[in-house]
Design a protein around this motif. Sequence first.
Motif, short mmCIF file in Angstrom:
data_model
loop_
_atom_site.label_atom_id
_atom_site.label_comp_id
_atom_site.label_asym_id
_atom_site.label_seq_id
_atom_site.Cartn_x
_atom_site.Cartn_y
_atom_site.Cartn_z
N ASP A 3 0.86 -1.19 0.00
CA ASP A 3 0.00 0.00 0.00
C ASP A 3 0.89 1.24 0.00
O ASP A 3 1.29 1.73 1.05
CB ASP A 3 -0.91 -0.02 1.23
N SER A 4 1.22 1.74 -1.19
CA SER A 4 2.14 2.87 -1.30
C SER A 4 1.51 4.19 -0.87
O SER A 4 2.21 5.19 -0.75
CB SER A 4 2.68 2.99 -2.73
N SER A 5 0.20 4.20 -0.61
CA SER A 5 -0.43 5.43 -0.14
C SER A 5 0.10 5.83 1.23
O SER A 5 0.04 7.00 1.62
CB SER A 5 -1.96 5.27 -0.09
N LEU A 6 0.65 4.86 1.97
CA LEU A 6 1.23 5.17 3.28
C LEU A 6 2.40 6.14 3.16
O LEU A 6 2.70 6.90 4.08
CB LEU A 6 1.71 3.88 3.96
N PHE A 7 3.09 6.11 2.00
CA PHE A 7 4.25 6.97 1.81
C PHE A 7 3.86 8.42 1.52
O PHE A 7 4.72 9.30 1.54
CB PHE A 7 5.12 6.46 0.65
N ALA A 8 2.59 8.64 1.23
CA ALA A 8 2.14 9.98 0.86
C ALA A 8 1.71 10.81 2.06
O ALA A 8 1.32 11.97 1.91
CB ALA A 8 1.00 9.88 -0.15
N GLU A 9 1.76 10.23 3.26
CA GLU A 9 1.35 10.97 4.44
C GLU A 9 2.29 12.15 4.67
O GLU A 9 3.50 12.04 4.49
CB GLU A 9 1.35 10.05 5.67
N PRO A 10 1.75 13.31 5.05
CA PRO A 10 2.60 14.49 5.29
C PRO A 10 3.69 14.20 6.32
O PRO A 10 3.47 13.47 7.29
CB PRO A 10 1.60 15.53 5.82
N GLY A 11 4.85 14.75 6.08
CA GLY A 11 5.96 14.57 7.01
C GLY A 11 6.73 13.28 6.83
O GLY A 11 7.48 12.88 7.71
N THR A 12 6.54 12.61 5.69
CA THR A 12 7.23 11.34 5.42
C THR A 12 8.55 11.60 4.69
O THR A 12 8.58 12.33 3.70
CB THR A 12 6.36 10.40 4.58
N TRP A 13 9.61 11.00 5.20
CA TRP A 13 10.93 11.07 4.57
C TRP A 13 11.40 9.66 4.23
O TRP A 13 10.89 8.68 4.78
CB TRP A 13 11.96 11.70 5.51
N LEU A 14 12.40 9.58 3.35
CA LEU A 14 13.03 8.31 2.99
C LEU A 14 14.44 8.27 3.55
O LEU A 14 15.24 9.18 3.31
CB LEU A 14 13.08 8.15 1.46
N LEU A 15 14.75 7.24 4.33
CA LEU A 15 16.12 7.04 4.81
C LEU A 15 16.93 6.46 3.67
O LEU A 15 16.64 5.37 3.17
CB LEU A 15 16.11 6.09 6.01
N PHE A 16 17.94 7.21 3.23
CA PHE A 16 18.71 6.79 2.06
C PHE A 16 20.12 7.35 2.17
O PHE A 16 20.32 8.44 2.73
CB PHE A 16 18.03 7.29 0.78
N PRO A 17 21.14 6.64 1.62
CA PRO A 17 22.53 7.08 1.80
C PRO A 17 22.88 8.41 1.15
O PRO A 17 23.84 9.05 1.54
CB PRO A 17 23.35 5.94 1.17
N ASP A 18 22.13 8.81 0.13
CA ASP A 18 22.47 10.08 -0.51
C ASP A 18 21.20 10.81 -0.93
O ASP A 18 20.13 10.22 -1.07
CB ASP A 18 23.39 9.86 -1.72
N GLY A 19 21.34 12.11 -1.12
CA GLY A 19 20.19 12.94 -1.51
C GLY A 19 20.55 14.40 -1.36
O GLY A 19 21.59 14.75 -0.79
N PRO A 20 19.70 15.27 -1.89
CA PRO A 20 19.98 16.71 -1.81
C PRO A 20 19.89 17.21 -0.37
O PRO A 20 19.14 16.67 0.44
CB PRO A 20 18.87 17.33 -2.67
N GLU A 21 20.70 18.22 -0.07
CA GLU A 21 20.63 18.82 1.26
C GLU A 21 19.34 19.61 1.41
O GLU A 21 18.89 20.27 0.48
CB GLU A 21 21.84 19.75 1.48
N LEU A 22 18.75 19.54 2.59
CA LEU A 22 17.50 20.24 2.87
C LEU A 22 17.80 21.52 3.64
O LEU A 22 18.79 21.60 4.36
CB LEU A 22 16.56 19.35 3.67
N PRO A 23 16.95 22.55 3.48
CA PRO A 23 17.15 23.77 4.26
C PRO A 23 17.18 23.48 5.75
O PRO A 23 16.52 22.56 6.23
CB PRO A 23 15.92 24.62 3.88
N GLU A 24 17.95 24.27 6.49
CA GLU A 24 18.12 24.02 7.93
C GLU A 24 16.82 24.15 8.71
O GLU A 24 16.67 23.55 9.76
CB GLU A 24 19.17 24.98 8.50
N ASP A 25 15.89 24.95 8.21
CA ASP A 25 14.63 25.15 8.94
C ASP A 25 13.56 24.12 8.57
O ASP A 25 12.40 24.26 8.93
CB ASP A 25 14.10 26.57 8.70
N THR A 26 13.95 23.05 7.84
CA THR A 26 12.99 22.01 7.46
C THR A 26 12.54 21.26 8.72
O THR A 26 13.38 20.80 9.50
CB THR A 26 13.63 21.01 6.48
N PRO A 27 11.23 21.12 8.95
CA PRO A 27 10.76 20.38 10.12
C PRO A 27 11.22 18.92 10.06
O PRO A 27 11.32 18.35 8.98
CB PRO A 27 9.24 20.47 10.03
#
Length: 198
Positions: free
Chosen positions: A74-98
């Motif tokens: 059920d991939s709809s679970l991934f669409a919930e607000p505030g969901t992140w993916l734990l992954f070894p690489d990715g773009p840096e997020l702004p420091e004020d990101t919740p």
Amino acid sequence: MSSRVALRPRCDRCYLPSHLCLCAEIPRVQTRTRFLLVQHALEIRKKSNTGRVAALALTNATLLTHGSPADVLDSSLFAEPGTWLLFPDGPELPEDTPPPRQVVVLDGSWSQARRMSQRLPTLRLLPRLVLPPPPPGMLHLREPSHPAGMSTLDAIARAVELLEGPQTAAPLARLAQLRVQRIAECGSLNREAMGPGR
């Protein structure tokens, strides 16, 4: 006489051989963050898999399966607000990101995790939680195939430390170390455990 070596019985809960069972050592760790573990179908019965043990330890976790005809994800679970993916690489997020309210963890070998991240379109849109490199001397049963590679249990322990502090993460880190030590001390390293790292 059969040349096949008799398989040792396994614990039905942690899937380790019964003489290495960790169930009595698994803590119950409460976190504000919810963890969704997406386990590759080929990992389900492996003794070397730590995702199942992590799911047993975390009170706020759900274990899902990807790639099994019997279990529709059920991939709809991934669409919930505030969901992140734990992954070894990715773009840096702004420091004020919740901080995330929910973290998706891909449980499998590095190649399996990479394919899951590509084949599940919803995951491509998620902000990524990138962990610092593993510290020198981290115990492994097998050599990681990615510079930031570590077991699923180790990765979750480090994510919890980053999000909720070292005190909350400590029981998970101890469990990960105990698991490696117990298997190594009992001489139970086998081809499955010494395969490609994740």
